[in-house]
Scaffold this motif. Sequence first.
Motif, PDB file in Angstrom:
ATOM      1  N   ALA A  15       0.751  -1.111   0.012  1.00  0.00           N
ATOM      2  CA  ALA A  15      -0.084  -0.130   0.094  1.00  0.00           C
ATOM      3  C   ALA A  15       1.052   1.333   0.013  1.00  0.00           C
ATOM      4  O   ALA A  15       0.563   2.210  -0.622  1.00  0.00           O
ATOM      5  CB  ALA A  15      -0.776  -0.045   1.012  1.00  0.00           C
ATOM      6  N   SER A  59      -6.265  -1.580  -1.611  1.00  0.00           N
ATOM      7  CA  SER A  59      -6.306   0.065  -1.172  1.00  0.00           C
ATOM      8  C   SER A  59      -4.981   0.618  -1.082  1.00  0.00           C
ATOM      9  O   SER A  59      -4.498  -0.276  -0.339  1.00  0.00           O
ATOM     10  CB  SER A  59      -7.410   0.230  -0.649  1.00  0.00           C
ATOM     11  N   ASP A  60      -4.906   1.808  -1.274  1.00  0.00           N
ATOM     12  CA  ASP A  60      -3.542   2.518  -0.816  1.00  0.00           C
ATOM     13  C   ASP A  60      -3.799   2.614   0.641  1.00  0.00           C
ATOM     14  O   ASP A  60      -2.724   3.034   1.200  1.00  0.00           O
ATOM     15  CB  ASP A  60      -3.674   3.723  -1.609  1.00  0.00           C
ATOM     16  N   LEU A  71       1.764   1.713  -3.406  1.00  0.00           N
ATOM     17  CA  LEU A  71       0.695   2.470  -4.191  1.00  0.00           C
ATOM     18  C   LEU A  71       0.533   4.160  -4.089  1.00  0.00           C
ATOM     19  O   LEU A  71       0.631   4.938  -4.841  1.00  0.00           O
ATOM     20  CB  LEU A  71      -0.663   1.892  -3.948  1.00  0.00           C
ATOM     21  N   ARG A  72       0.832   4.385  -2.787  1.00  0.00           N
ATOM     22  CA  ARG A  72       0.682   5.930  -2.366  1.00  0.00           C
ATOM     23  C   ARG A  72       1.934   6.727  -3.125  1.00  0.00           C
ATOM     24  O   ARG A  72       1.709   7.795  -3.274  1.00  0.00           O
ATOM     25  CB  ARG A  72       0.667   6.066  -0.692  1.00  0.00           C
ATOM     26  N   GLN A 104      -1.104   5.984  -6.682  1.00  0.00           N
ATOM     27  CA  GLN A 104      -2.352   5.157  -7.212  1.00  0.00           C
ATOM     28  C   GLN A 104      -3.169   4.902  -5.982  1.00  0.00           C
ATOM     29  O   GLN A 104      -2.783   4.559  -4.729  1.00  0.00           O
ATOM     30  CB  GLN A 104      -1.729   3.795  -7.854  1.00  0.00           C
TER      31      GLN A 104
END
Length: 577
Positions: free
Chosen positions: A163, A206-207, A166-167, A171
């Motif tokens: 995650a 999810s992030d 992603l951050r 994203q």
Amino acid sequence: MAADGLDAFIIPRADAHQGEYVADADARLGWLTGFTGSAGFAIVTRDRAGLFIDGRYRVQVKGQVDPDHFTPVAWPETRPSDWLRDALPAGGRVGFDPWLHTRQEVETLDKALIDSGIGLIAVDRNPVDQIWTDRPAPPVGRARIHDDSVAGETAADKRARLAAQLRKDGQAAALLTLPDSISWLLNIRGSDLPKNPVVQSFAVLSDDGHVALFTDPAKFDDALRAHLGNQVAILHPEGLAPALLDLEGPVRIDPATAPEAAFRLLESADTQIARAPDPAILPKARKNPAELVGMRAAHLRDGVAMARLLAWLDAQDPGRLTEIDVVEKLESLRREAGITDISFDTICGAGPNGAIVHYRVTRATNRRLARGEVLLIDSGGQYPDGTTDITRTVPLGDPLPDAVVPYTAVLRGMIALSRTRFPKGVAGAHLDALARQHLWAQGLDYDHGTGHGVGAALCVHEGPARISRVSTLPLEAGMILSNEPGYYREGNFGIRIENLVAIRPAEAEAGRTMLGFETLTLCPIDRRLIDMAALSRDEIDWLDAYHAQVRDALSPHLDDDTRIWLQQATLPLGSSS
């Protein structure tokens, strides 16, 4: 096809997860054609049908497919776009199931058909499914916890780590479609697919580290739900499409592994897409110290089973055994060693059957062993802490003279790859020729890659790392690969020698980061087919040192008869037996 206005339809050997192995419910290519290989596809038009198979299956396909209905096509030598241009007129409509093809596959074919007038049509109803009246139900295998001590990292830490990436990349979420990535991420294992301990599922990460897991909830008991925690929601598979439509972007999605249908759903909602590799695929490939410990332990137990098998085989009259006898004996020994399953269908090919690269013995093909032949055994086990894959080639009785030169060349290639050191940044394509060099010198070669990635108590074939002519991914410490050159003489024999190797840092001069291989497999390599005059001093020293390592590791765990056999099988080269 006629009812849907299609002139052709593509049938891949794939499911919606794009894994190499498919459940019975998704084995459309096998049901339609009879071909059971792990790679390939068919294209059916109104008046012809081509079955596209690579070099591993050119012999196998002859025994499985009726040529009156399906014509084998050499692939990738013949591109599907060229075949379609020849088979269809301008304006032809080629149907495909968007859940069974990746975005990358669709784009590649679409680009290759530019200016042909032939169009690709995504279908809502797969025509194979419409005529497959006795199609099996999807699997609902029980899922289980993969212990954190073996995984080497908690699922919560993995989710947080991915995650954070992603951050960093801006994203909001990532769609994961590969079951082994999801099983690795959540520290779970499953039983949906034989020999591959994955949970068939999709997931949205999810992030913030939360995961929506789309799979049949019946697979999960209360203990597993508690293991996953309240940041992992288990949802029915039917909820995936609505969830994708509701996602806020950017959504990370891998064009090389995610189905075309997922892209179309996101695009229909005008969701921003971030095309990028599966975020778990490289972290999964880089095994951590605990995973490497587990893999070494699994290979020790597996080596004991293999030594017992080879000792037993040497004590038998070959003519009293069949291929199935050998398979059943080996699998019983592995069960005693603690497997949860075998890691793939055992390949046990005697004589000409050994030349079928991915041969699977059946009651119909079962061959009686005979003196003077060569036996190829490629097998592996799934243990709670590791996955194994090993190939040994053994002469039955007196060595076959025609096999000595290629066997020695294969062995020398395997040794060359085992001993190599290489700079960080080198890819599998750079190393592939090392394993082939001695075969090439004899005018010989093999039609498969030299090595594939291997999971840690996961799939025996794991991306993205491999050793092949086409692999440009840089190799990294912690990756585990097979080292398996071979040679196959159709109608006569097959030769392959395979060890698993782990990439680790190697000694280097200042300023240069170097990597090398640690051999994980512990099992003697048969010496009876070696042309001693062809080996260099360094090659002899390597094999003697490897055999000493095998002897020291396995001997304390063997019965007296097998220990005596092992002592003889691992004598230094040139020693009398």
